[in-house]
Design an enzyme around this catalytic site. Sequence first.
Site, PDB file in Angstrom:
ATOM      1  N   ILE A  98       0.701   7.761  -2.593  1.00  0.00           N
ATOM      2  CA  ILE A  98       0.693   7.980  -1.141  1.00  0.00           C
ATOM      3  C   ILE A  98      -0.391   7.082  -0.560  1.00  0.00           C
ATOM      4  CG2 ILE A  98       0.521   9.596   0.783  1.00  0.00           C
ATOM      5  CD1 ILE A  98       1.118  11.889  -1.085  1.00  0.00           C
ATOM      6  N   ASP A  99       0.004   5.951  -0.058  1.00  0.00           N
ATOM      7  CA  ASP A  99      -0.945   5.072   0.620  1.00  0.00           C
ATOM      8  C   ASP A  99      -0.966   5.480   2.093  1.00  0.00           C
ATOM      9  OD1 ASP A  99      -2.621   2.509   0.433  1.00  0.00           O
ATOM     10  OD2 ASP A  99      -1.368   2.203   2.206  1.00  0.00           O
ATOM     11  N   GLU A 138      -3.636   5.103  -8.791  1.00  0.00           N
ATOM     12  CA  GLU A 138      -4.846   5.539  -8.091  1.00  0.00           C
ATOM     13  C   GLU A 138      -5.403   6.813  -8.701  1.00  0.00           C
ATOM     14  OE1 GLU A 138      -6.438   6.339  -3.552  1.00  0.00           O
ATOM     15  OE2 GLU A 138      -4.305   6.577  -3.986  1.00  0.00           O
ATOM     16  N   ASP A 154       0.374   3.130  -5.958  1.00  0.00           N
ATOM     17  CA  ASP A 154      -0.302   4.083  -5.072  1.00  0.00           C
ATOM     18  C   ASP A 154       0.764   5.071  -4.600  1.00  0.00           C
ATOM     19  OD1 ASP A 154      -1.808   5.526  -3.301  1.00  0.00           O
ATOM     20  OD2 ASP A 154      -2.734   3.784  -2.343  1.00  0.00           O
ATOM     21  N   ASP A 161      -3.871  -0.863  -3.671  1.00  0.00           N
ATOM     22  CA  ASP A 161      -3.677  -0.988  -2.227  1.00  0.00           C
ATOM     23  C   ASP A 161      -2.960  -2.277  -1.860  1.00  0.00           C
ATOM     24  OD1 ASP A 161      -5.169   1.383  -1.506  1.00  0.00           O
ATOM     25  OD2 ASP A 161      -7.007   0.268  -1.932  1.00  0.00           O
ATOM     26  N   THR A 163      -3.089   8.519   2.683  1.00  0.00           N
ATOM     27  CA  THR A 163      -3.216   9.953   2.387  1.00  0.00           C
ATOM     28  C   THR A 163      -3.795  10.730   3.565  1.00  0.00           C
ATOM     29  OG1 THR A 163      -3.634   9.358   0.082  1.00  0.00           O
ATOM     30  CG2 THR A 163      -4.105  11.621   0.715  1.00  0.00           C
TER      31      THR A 163
END
Length: 268
Positions: free
Chosen positions: A89-90, A70, A87, A220, A92
């Site tokens: 930190i999915d 990302e 990702d 994602d 955030t």
Amino acid sequence: MALASALLQVMTDAVRKTARPMMRDFGEVSQLQVSRKGPGDFVTAADLKAEETLFELLTKARPGYGFLGEERGLVEGTDKSHTWIVDPIDGTTNFMHAMPHFAITVGLERRAPDGSSEIVAGVTYNPVMNELFWAEKGKGCYLNDQRIRVSGRKDLADSLVATGLPFIGKTGHAQAIKDIHAVGQRVAGIRRLGSAALDFAWVAAGRYDAYYERNLKPWDVAAGVLFVTEAGGTVTTIEPDGDPKTGASILATNAELHPALRKVLQAA
């Protein structure tokens, strides 16, 4: 880890090592809530640091694999058939507000000579709950050491459905409201907890009966698409003939609910 291959072990080790400093950072976030500047810059730094850790660990373990993150975008490798999709930190915004619902997620895409591709392995780790969801193509989906399956509900009226909503600066607000209006009249409840990676994982575990969302990105959805299919579910785009791996639109549920819910969303 039950049945986990060497590849899955690499992915698992990477997310667990990335989680350790992330949890220390998460512990600091609540203290920053009272500051005038807020936690935004701090969380951005944590996000970048987590992706850098994943990049280093994964590329060391599998030199030559490509990397799509990302934060850094696509880094092409010498091995054109494999790409990590990450990702760091999915969820955030949840992390920024000291909400314990976020995850580190990694998928591995394998590309065939004809240009087609599939996700062959994935991990999603919520470090606060110590819940590690993982799957490998053809081997089922697991939560920690227990195999998981999608729910068996057959009626929309009994179903709990997850979705996402666009935030400031993103498109699709009007369509999201139309979707909620259409779906909400037909299901037992709709939830929006703010992590697409965990929404997929929770469908795979039967906690949600379905999940839909529009305007996502490949990082994602990469691991989650595999989770739901390996847990016995169905993942398509909302529209006909799309590729769920792009994230442009997603519908993940069991086979019984899928046709009816897709019809509702297509008419919204």
